[in-house]
Design a protein around this motif. Structure first.
Motif: not given
Length: 355
Positions: A64-69, A92-101, A119-128
């Motif tokens: 789902i990551v934008h091709p340019d990113d 970075y940018r993601v492309i949602a299921r509906n095609g919206r960036e 144990l790995g990585r703890r991640i927070s993704n915020r829509d900006i």
């Protein structure tokens, strides 16, 4: 006691899971191999994909990551395998299921358990996305303001040069002539005085036309005004001259900038001035041909013409030099066709909307 402890643990787990599941941002836990341990339901709000879809397909997070990113994200994603990596932040940018960036602000940090086990990585993704759009709007507004400032500065320089080169010199000439006539007029014949006054009148008319032409340019709005601007100025020249001017406009009008409008008007004004002063013409023709990405301007007369080779030998004609320089400022091309007794044609081609 054991039952009470189990109940307390279940209650505590339920509280923490409820808290995490209802976070607005997309919260993730990836194990050291990059597999999903946990994904909050907010992933569906941002991407359109549910948590179980990410758990079932480990590659979906990258897909789902934008091709340019993609390259940026791949390099960052390798941190999940590095137990020594600290807190990191990336956008970075993601492309949602509906095609919206969507733009995502991604912040991750290492997770450790008992004994410091990684144990790995703890991640927070915020829509900006909204913030990024606001930043782009501000950048675009700043770009337009900079272009406007540059356009105004160029206009000021053009006007200042015209005032200095033409009106300033003409006024200086008139003052000198008036002082000269005041000192010597009793000794001058009426014929000499009449010739002097006629010359002064021509200089005054030239200055007056320049002021009117400059005001017309400042009042014009763009390509829709260019032909009318030419016609209005030609009407001023025809009022005092012995030649007529005919206009022809072909093609669909293209995009032309304010800077191009001004420069083309100055070229047209200089061309008519040359016809008036030097050509002894009875007729002049102005043709404007709009092409896909350019404008072709032709200005011709049926005057006496001249030998271009003689101008080259004499370092050129100031008016033609002026026209050539203005055309080069527009990244255009200039062509002159003339011969003694055969009139003169100027052909100018400039790209549209690029300068």
């Amino acid at each position: 006691e054991r039952k009470q402890m189990e109940s307390a643990v279940r209650e505590s787990e339920e509280k923490f899971r409820t808290l995490v599941d209802w976070t607005y941002d997309w919260e993730l836990w990836l194990d050291p191999d990059g597999r999903f341990v946990y994904s909050s339901p907010s992933c569906e709000r941002i991407t359109g994909y549910a948590p179980d879809e990410f758990a079932a397909d480990a590659g979906l997070l990258l897909q789902i990551v934008h091709p340019d990113d993609q390259e940026l994200y791949n390099a960052h994603h390798q941190l999940v395998h590095d137990a020594g990596a600290g807190i990191e932040r990336v956008e970075y940018r993601v492309i949602a299921r509906n095609g919206r960036e969507h733009w995502v602000e991604h912040i991750c940090r290492p997770l450790t358990g008992e004994g410091g086990k990684y144990l790995g990585r703890r991640i927070s993704n915020r829509d900006i996305t909204d913030r990024k759009q606001a930043e782009q709007d501000i950048a675009e507004r700043n770009r337009k303001e900079k272009m406007l400032t540059q356009t105004l500065h160029t206009m000021q320089l053009d006007i200042a040069r015209d005032l200095h080169d033409t009106i300033g010199q003409n006024v200086g000439f008139l003052r000198m002539k008036l002082d000269h006539l005041t000192d010597q007029s009793p000794a001058r014949s009426s014929i000499e005085l009449q010739a002097e006054f006629q010359q002064m009148s021509q200089v005054a008319n030239e200055s007056y036309d320049l002021v009117r032409g400059t005001l017309a340019v400042l009042q014009s709005q763009g390509s829709g005004d260019l032909l009318e601007l030419f016609k209005r100025y030609a009407g001023q020249v025809v009022e005092r001259s012995a030649f007529e001017v005919q206009f022809q406009d072909r093609g669909e009008m293209g995009l032309i900038t304010a800077h191009q409008t001004r420069q083309l008007f100055y070229i047209f004004r200089e061309a008519l001035s040359n016809i008036e002063k030097h050509a002894d013409a009875l007729q002049a023709w102005v043709e404007m041909e709009w092409r896909d990405h350019s404008l072709c301007l032709s200005i011709a007369d049926n005057g006496r013409g001249f030998d271009p080779a003689r101008l080259v030998a004499n370092n050129g004609h100031y008016g033609l030099k002026f026209i050539r320089e203005r055309t080069e400022m527009l990244n255009g091309t200039f062509e002159l066709q003339t011969a003694p007794g055969n009139g003169t044609r100027l052909m100018i081609r400039v790209p549209l909307g690029t300068s």
